[in-house]
Write a protein that holds these residues in place. Structure first.
Motif, mmCIF file in Angstrom:
data_model
loop_
_atom_site.group_PDB
_atom_site.id
_atom_site.type_symbol
_atom_site.label_atom_id
_atom_site.label_comp_id
_atom_site.label_asym_id
_atom_site.label_seq_id
_atom_site.Cartn_x
_atom_site.Cartn_y
_atom_site.Cartn_z
ATOM 1 N N VAL A 78 -30.676 16.582 50.848
ATOM 2 C CA VAL A 78 -31.500 15.756 51.727
ATOM 3 C C VAL A 78 -30.627 14.880 52.623
ATOM 4 C CG1 VAL A 78 -33.176 13.860 51.777
ATOM 5 C CG2 VAL A 78 -33.469 15.729 50.160
ATOM 6 N N SER A 130 -34.572 25.345 46.856
ATOM 7 C CA SER A 130 -34.917 23.929 46.893
ATOM 8 C C SER A 130 -34.245 23.232 48.068
ATOM 9 C CB SER A 130 -34.513 23.247 45.579
ATOM 10 O OG SER A 130 -35.266 23.761 44.501
ATOM 11 N N ILE A 187 -36.234 24.164 51.107
ATOM 12 C CA ILE A 187 -37.521 23.458 51.129
ATOM 13 C C ILE A 187 -37.340 22.050 51.686
ATOM 14 C CG2 ILE A 187 -39.308 22.438 49.647
ATOM 15 C CD1 ILE A 187 -38.848 24.911 47.778
ATOM 16 N N LEU A 188 -36.262 21.394 51.281
ATOM 17 C CA LEU A 188 -36.007 20.022 51.697
ATOM 18 C C LEU A 188 -35.345 19.919 53.070
ATOM 19 C CD1 LEU A 188 -34.722 18.751 48.243
ATOM 20 C CD2 LEU A 188 -36.874 18.093 49.328
ATOM 21 N N ASN A 189 -34.815 21.044 53.565
ATOM 22 C CA ASN A 189 -34.107 21.052 54.857
ATOM 23 C C ASN A 189 -34.547 22.253 55.692
ATOM 24 O OD1 ASN A 189 -31.707 18.909 54.596
ATOM 25 N ND2 ASN A 189 -31.926 19.947 52.644
ATOM 26 N N ALA A 201 -40.107 28.613 44.612
ATOM 27 C CA ALA A 201 -40.945 27.856 45.542
ATOM 28 C C ALA A 201 -42.423 28.095 45.298
ATOM 29 C CB ALA A 201 -40.576 28.222 46.983
ATOM 30 N N ARG A 209 -43.522 26.413 51.614
ATOM 31 C CA ARG A 209 -42.520 25.357 51.694
ATOM 32 C C ARG A 209 -43.165 23.973 51.769
ATOM 33 N NH1 ARG A 209 -40.241 21.725 54.345
ATOM 34 N NH2 ARG A 209 -41.700 21.921 56.075
ATOM 35 N N GLN A 269 -42.564 21.203 48.960
ATOM 36 C CA GLN A 269 -41.862 19.967 49.304
ATOM 37 C C GLN A 269 -42.596 18.743 48.768
ATOM 38 O OE1 GLN A 269 -40.688 19.439 53.387
ATOM 39 N NE2 GLN A 269 -39.699 17.481 52.966
ATOM 40 N N LYS A 270 -43.915 18.801 48.740
ATOM 41 C CA LYS A 270 -44.681 17.671 48.199
ATOM 42 C C LYS A 270 -44.277 17.406 46.744
ATOM 43 C CE LYS A 270 -48.736 18.587 51.123
ATOM 44 N NZ LYS A 270 -50.161 19.044 51.114
ATOM 45 N N LEU A 311 -41.412 18.321 45.286
ATOM 46 C CA LEU A 311 -40.022 17.864 45.247
ATOM 47 C C LEU A 311 -39.894 16.425 45.721
ATOM 48 C CD1 LEU A 311 -38.072 21.008 46.496
ATOM 49 C CD2 LEU A 311 -37.856 19.920 44.255
ATOM 50 N N ASP A 312 -40.657 16.056 46.739
ATOM 51 C CA ASP A 312 -40.611 14.671 47.236
ATOM 52 C C ASP A 312 -41.051 13.687 46.157
ATOM 53 O OD1 ASP A 312 -39.642 15.361 49.706
ATOM 54 O OD2 ASP A 312 -41.585 15.303 50.719
#
Length: 301
Positions: free
Chosen positions: A46, A64, A67-69, A114, A287, A291-292, A294-295
């Motif tokens: 991130v 991952s 997903i974040l980038n 994912a 994705r 991401q939700k 992972l966030d």
């Protein structure tokens, strides 16, 4: 040495960053920008301002990072470096389990694909699983895919945790309590430090339980000089490098090995970076949902 220099030159030329998991081969450490466990590397993914991310680990880790980038190119040196545990989640079975427990939150280990993260409420890692579980408002948790991580978390919460029937073949199958008990007799001064993916009977024999990076911190801060380590052999190699004054034994008596992690080599890292090959992609609809989860995980870290 020449290949390592060429990789470092390519990194500078392409504005690339190399993220390396603790279980990688020691020679890959030498070209890493960051070495760590899944949580640490997710955070670095991130924070990076690089245009290109080369992830030296297994497939779900590179996923991952992507997903974040979403705007960055993410490469996995060897596409066949796949995590068997991540593949143990049956999406249809998980959906059915959710229907049977509609009031439960699905917490997926970061060691998932994912598609699993996308139907999860939150993700976790071995470093923050207890904090995540106790931070959620839900009183019932479905945890996938690692049954041992779920059982470990259950020790520290009054909530009901419903474990999935999955496991890491290294931690679940390569450590035996009888062997560990004998090692404790052979090395009575040694502290036993194990990973929470280990079965309960192994955890019961340990002095401390930590993620891989947690093990690093623990060992560095302890006054003792002998340690029995219950995780993949790659971490022991790193510990030997960073704590040369201390002695380490594998908790299975020889060496617990993840052959998927070991598929990455300096040669494959160089080739992947040079040709920008083996790009990891995630469909945008998946994705966004993944991401939700992972966030939320990063929020609780």
């Amino acid at each position: 040495m020449m290949l390592q220099q060429e990789i470092k030159a390519l990194k500078k030329e392409k504005n690339a960053v190399i993220l390396v998991h603790n279980y990688q081969l020691p020679e890959i450490y030498d070209v890493a920008d960051y070495i760590g466990d899944s949580l640490e590397l997710a955070k670095k993914a991130v924070q990076t301002e690089a245009d290109l991310i080369v992830f030296c680990g297994v497939d779900f880790m590179a996923e991952s990072a992507k997903i974040l980038n979403p705007e960055k190119k993410v490469l996995l040196p060897v596409l066949e470096a796949r995590c068997p545990m991540a593949g143990m989640v049956d999406i249809r079975g998980l959906e059915n389990l959710k229907k049977r427990h509609p009031d439960a939150a699905v917490v997926s280990y970061i060691n998932t694909y994912a598609t699993t993260k996308a139907i999860s409420y939150c993700c976790c890692t071995s470093a923050n699983v207890v904090k995540v579980v106790n931070s959620l408002e839900h009183e019932k948790i479905i945890m996938v895919p690692d049954q041992n991580l779920a059982l470990y978390a259950q020790r520290f919460t009054k909530k009901t945790i419903i474990p999935w029937d999955g496991y890491c073949y290294v931690h679940h199958q390569q450590f035996e309590p009888e062997v560990l008990q004998q090692l404790k007799l052979d090395y009575p001064e040694a502290e036993v430090v194990v990973h929470p993916e280990c079965p309960p009977e192994i955890i019961d024999l340990a002095h401390a339980v930590h993620s891989t990076s947690g093990m690093m911190k623990y060992v560095k801060n302890r006054p003792g000089t002998e340690f029995i380590i219950g995780t993949e052999i790659g971490l022991i190699e790193r510990l030997k490098r960073e704590c040369p004054d201390k002695i380490f034994y594998s908790a299975n008596g020889t060496s617990a090995t993840c052959w998927q992690m070991k598929k990455n080599t300096l040669e494959t890292v160089y080739q992947s970076l040079k040709e920008e090959q083996h790009e990891v992609t995630v469909p945008e609809t998946i994705r966004i949902e993944a991401q939700k989860a992972l966030d939320k995980m990063l929020l609780y870290s």
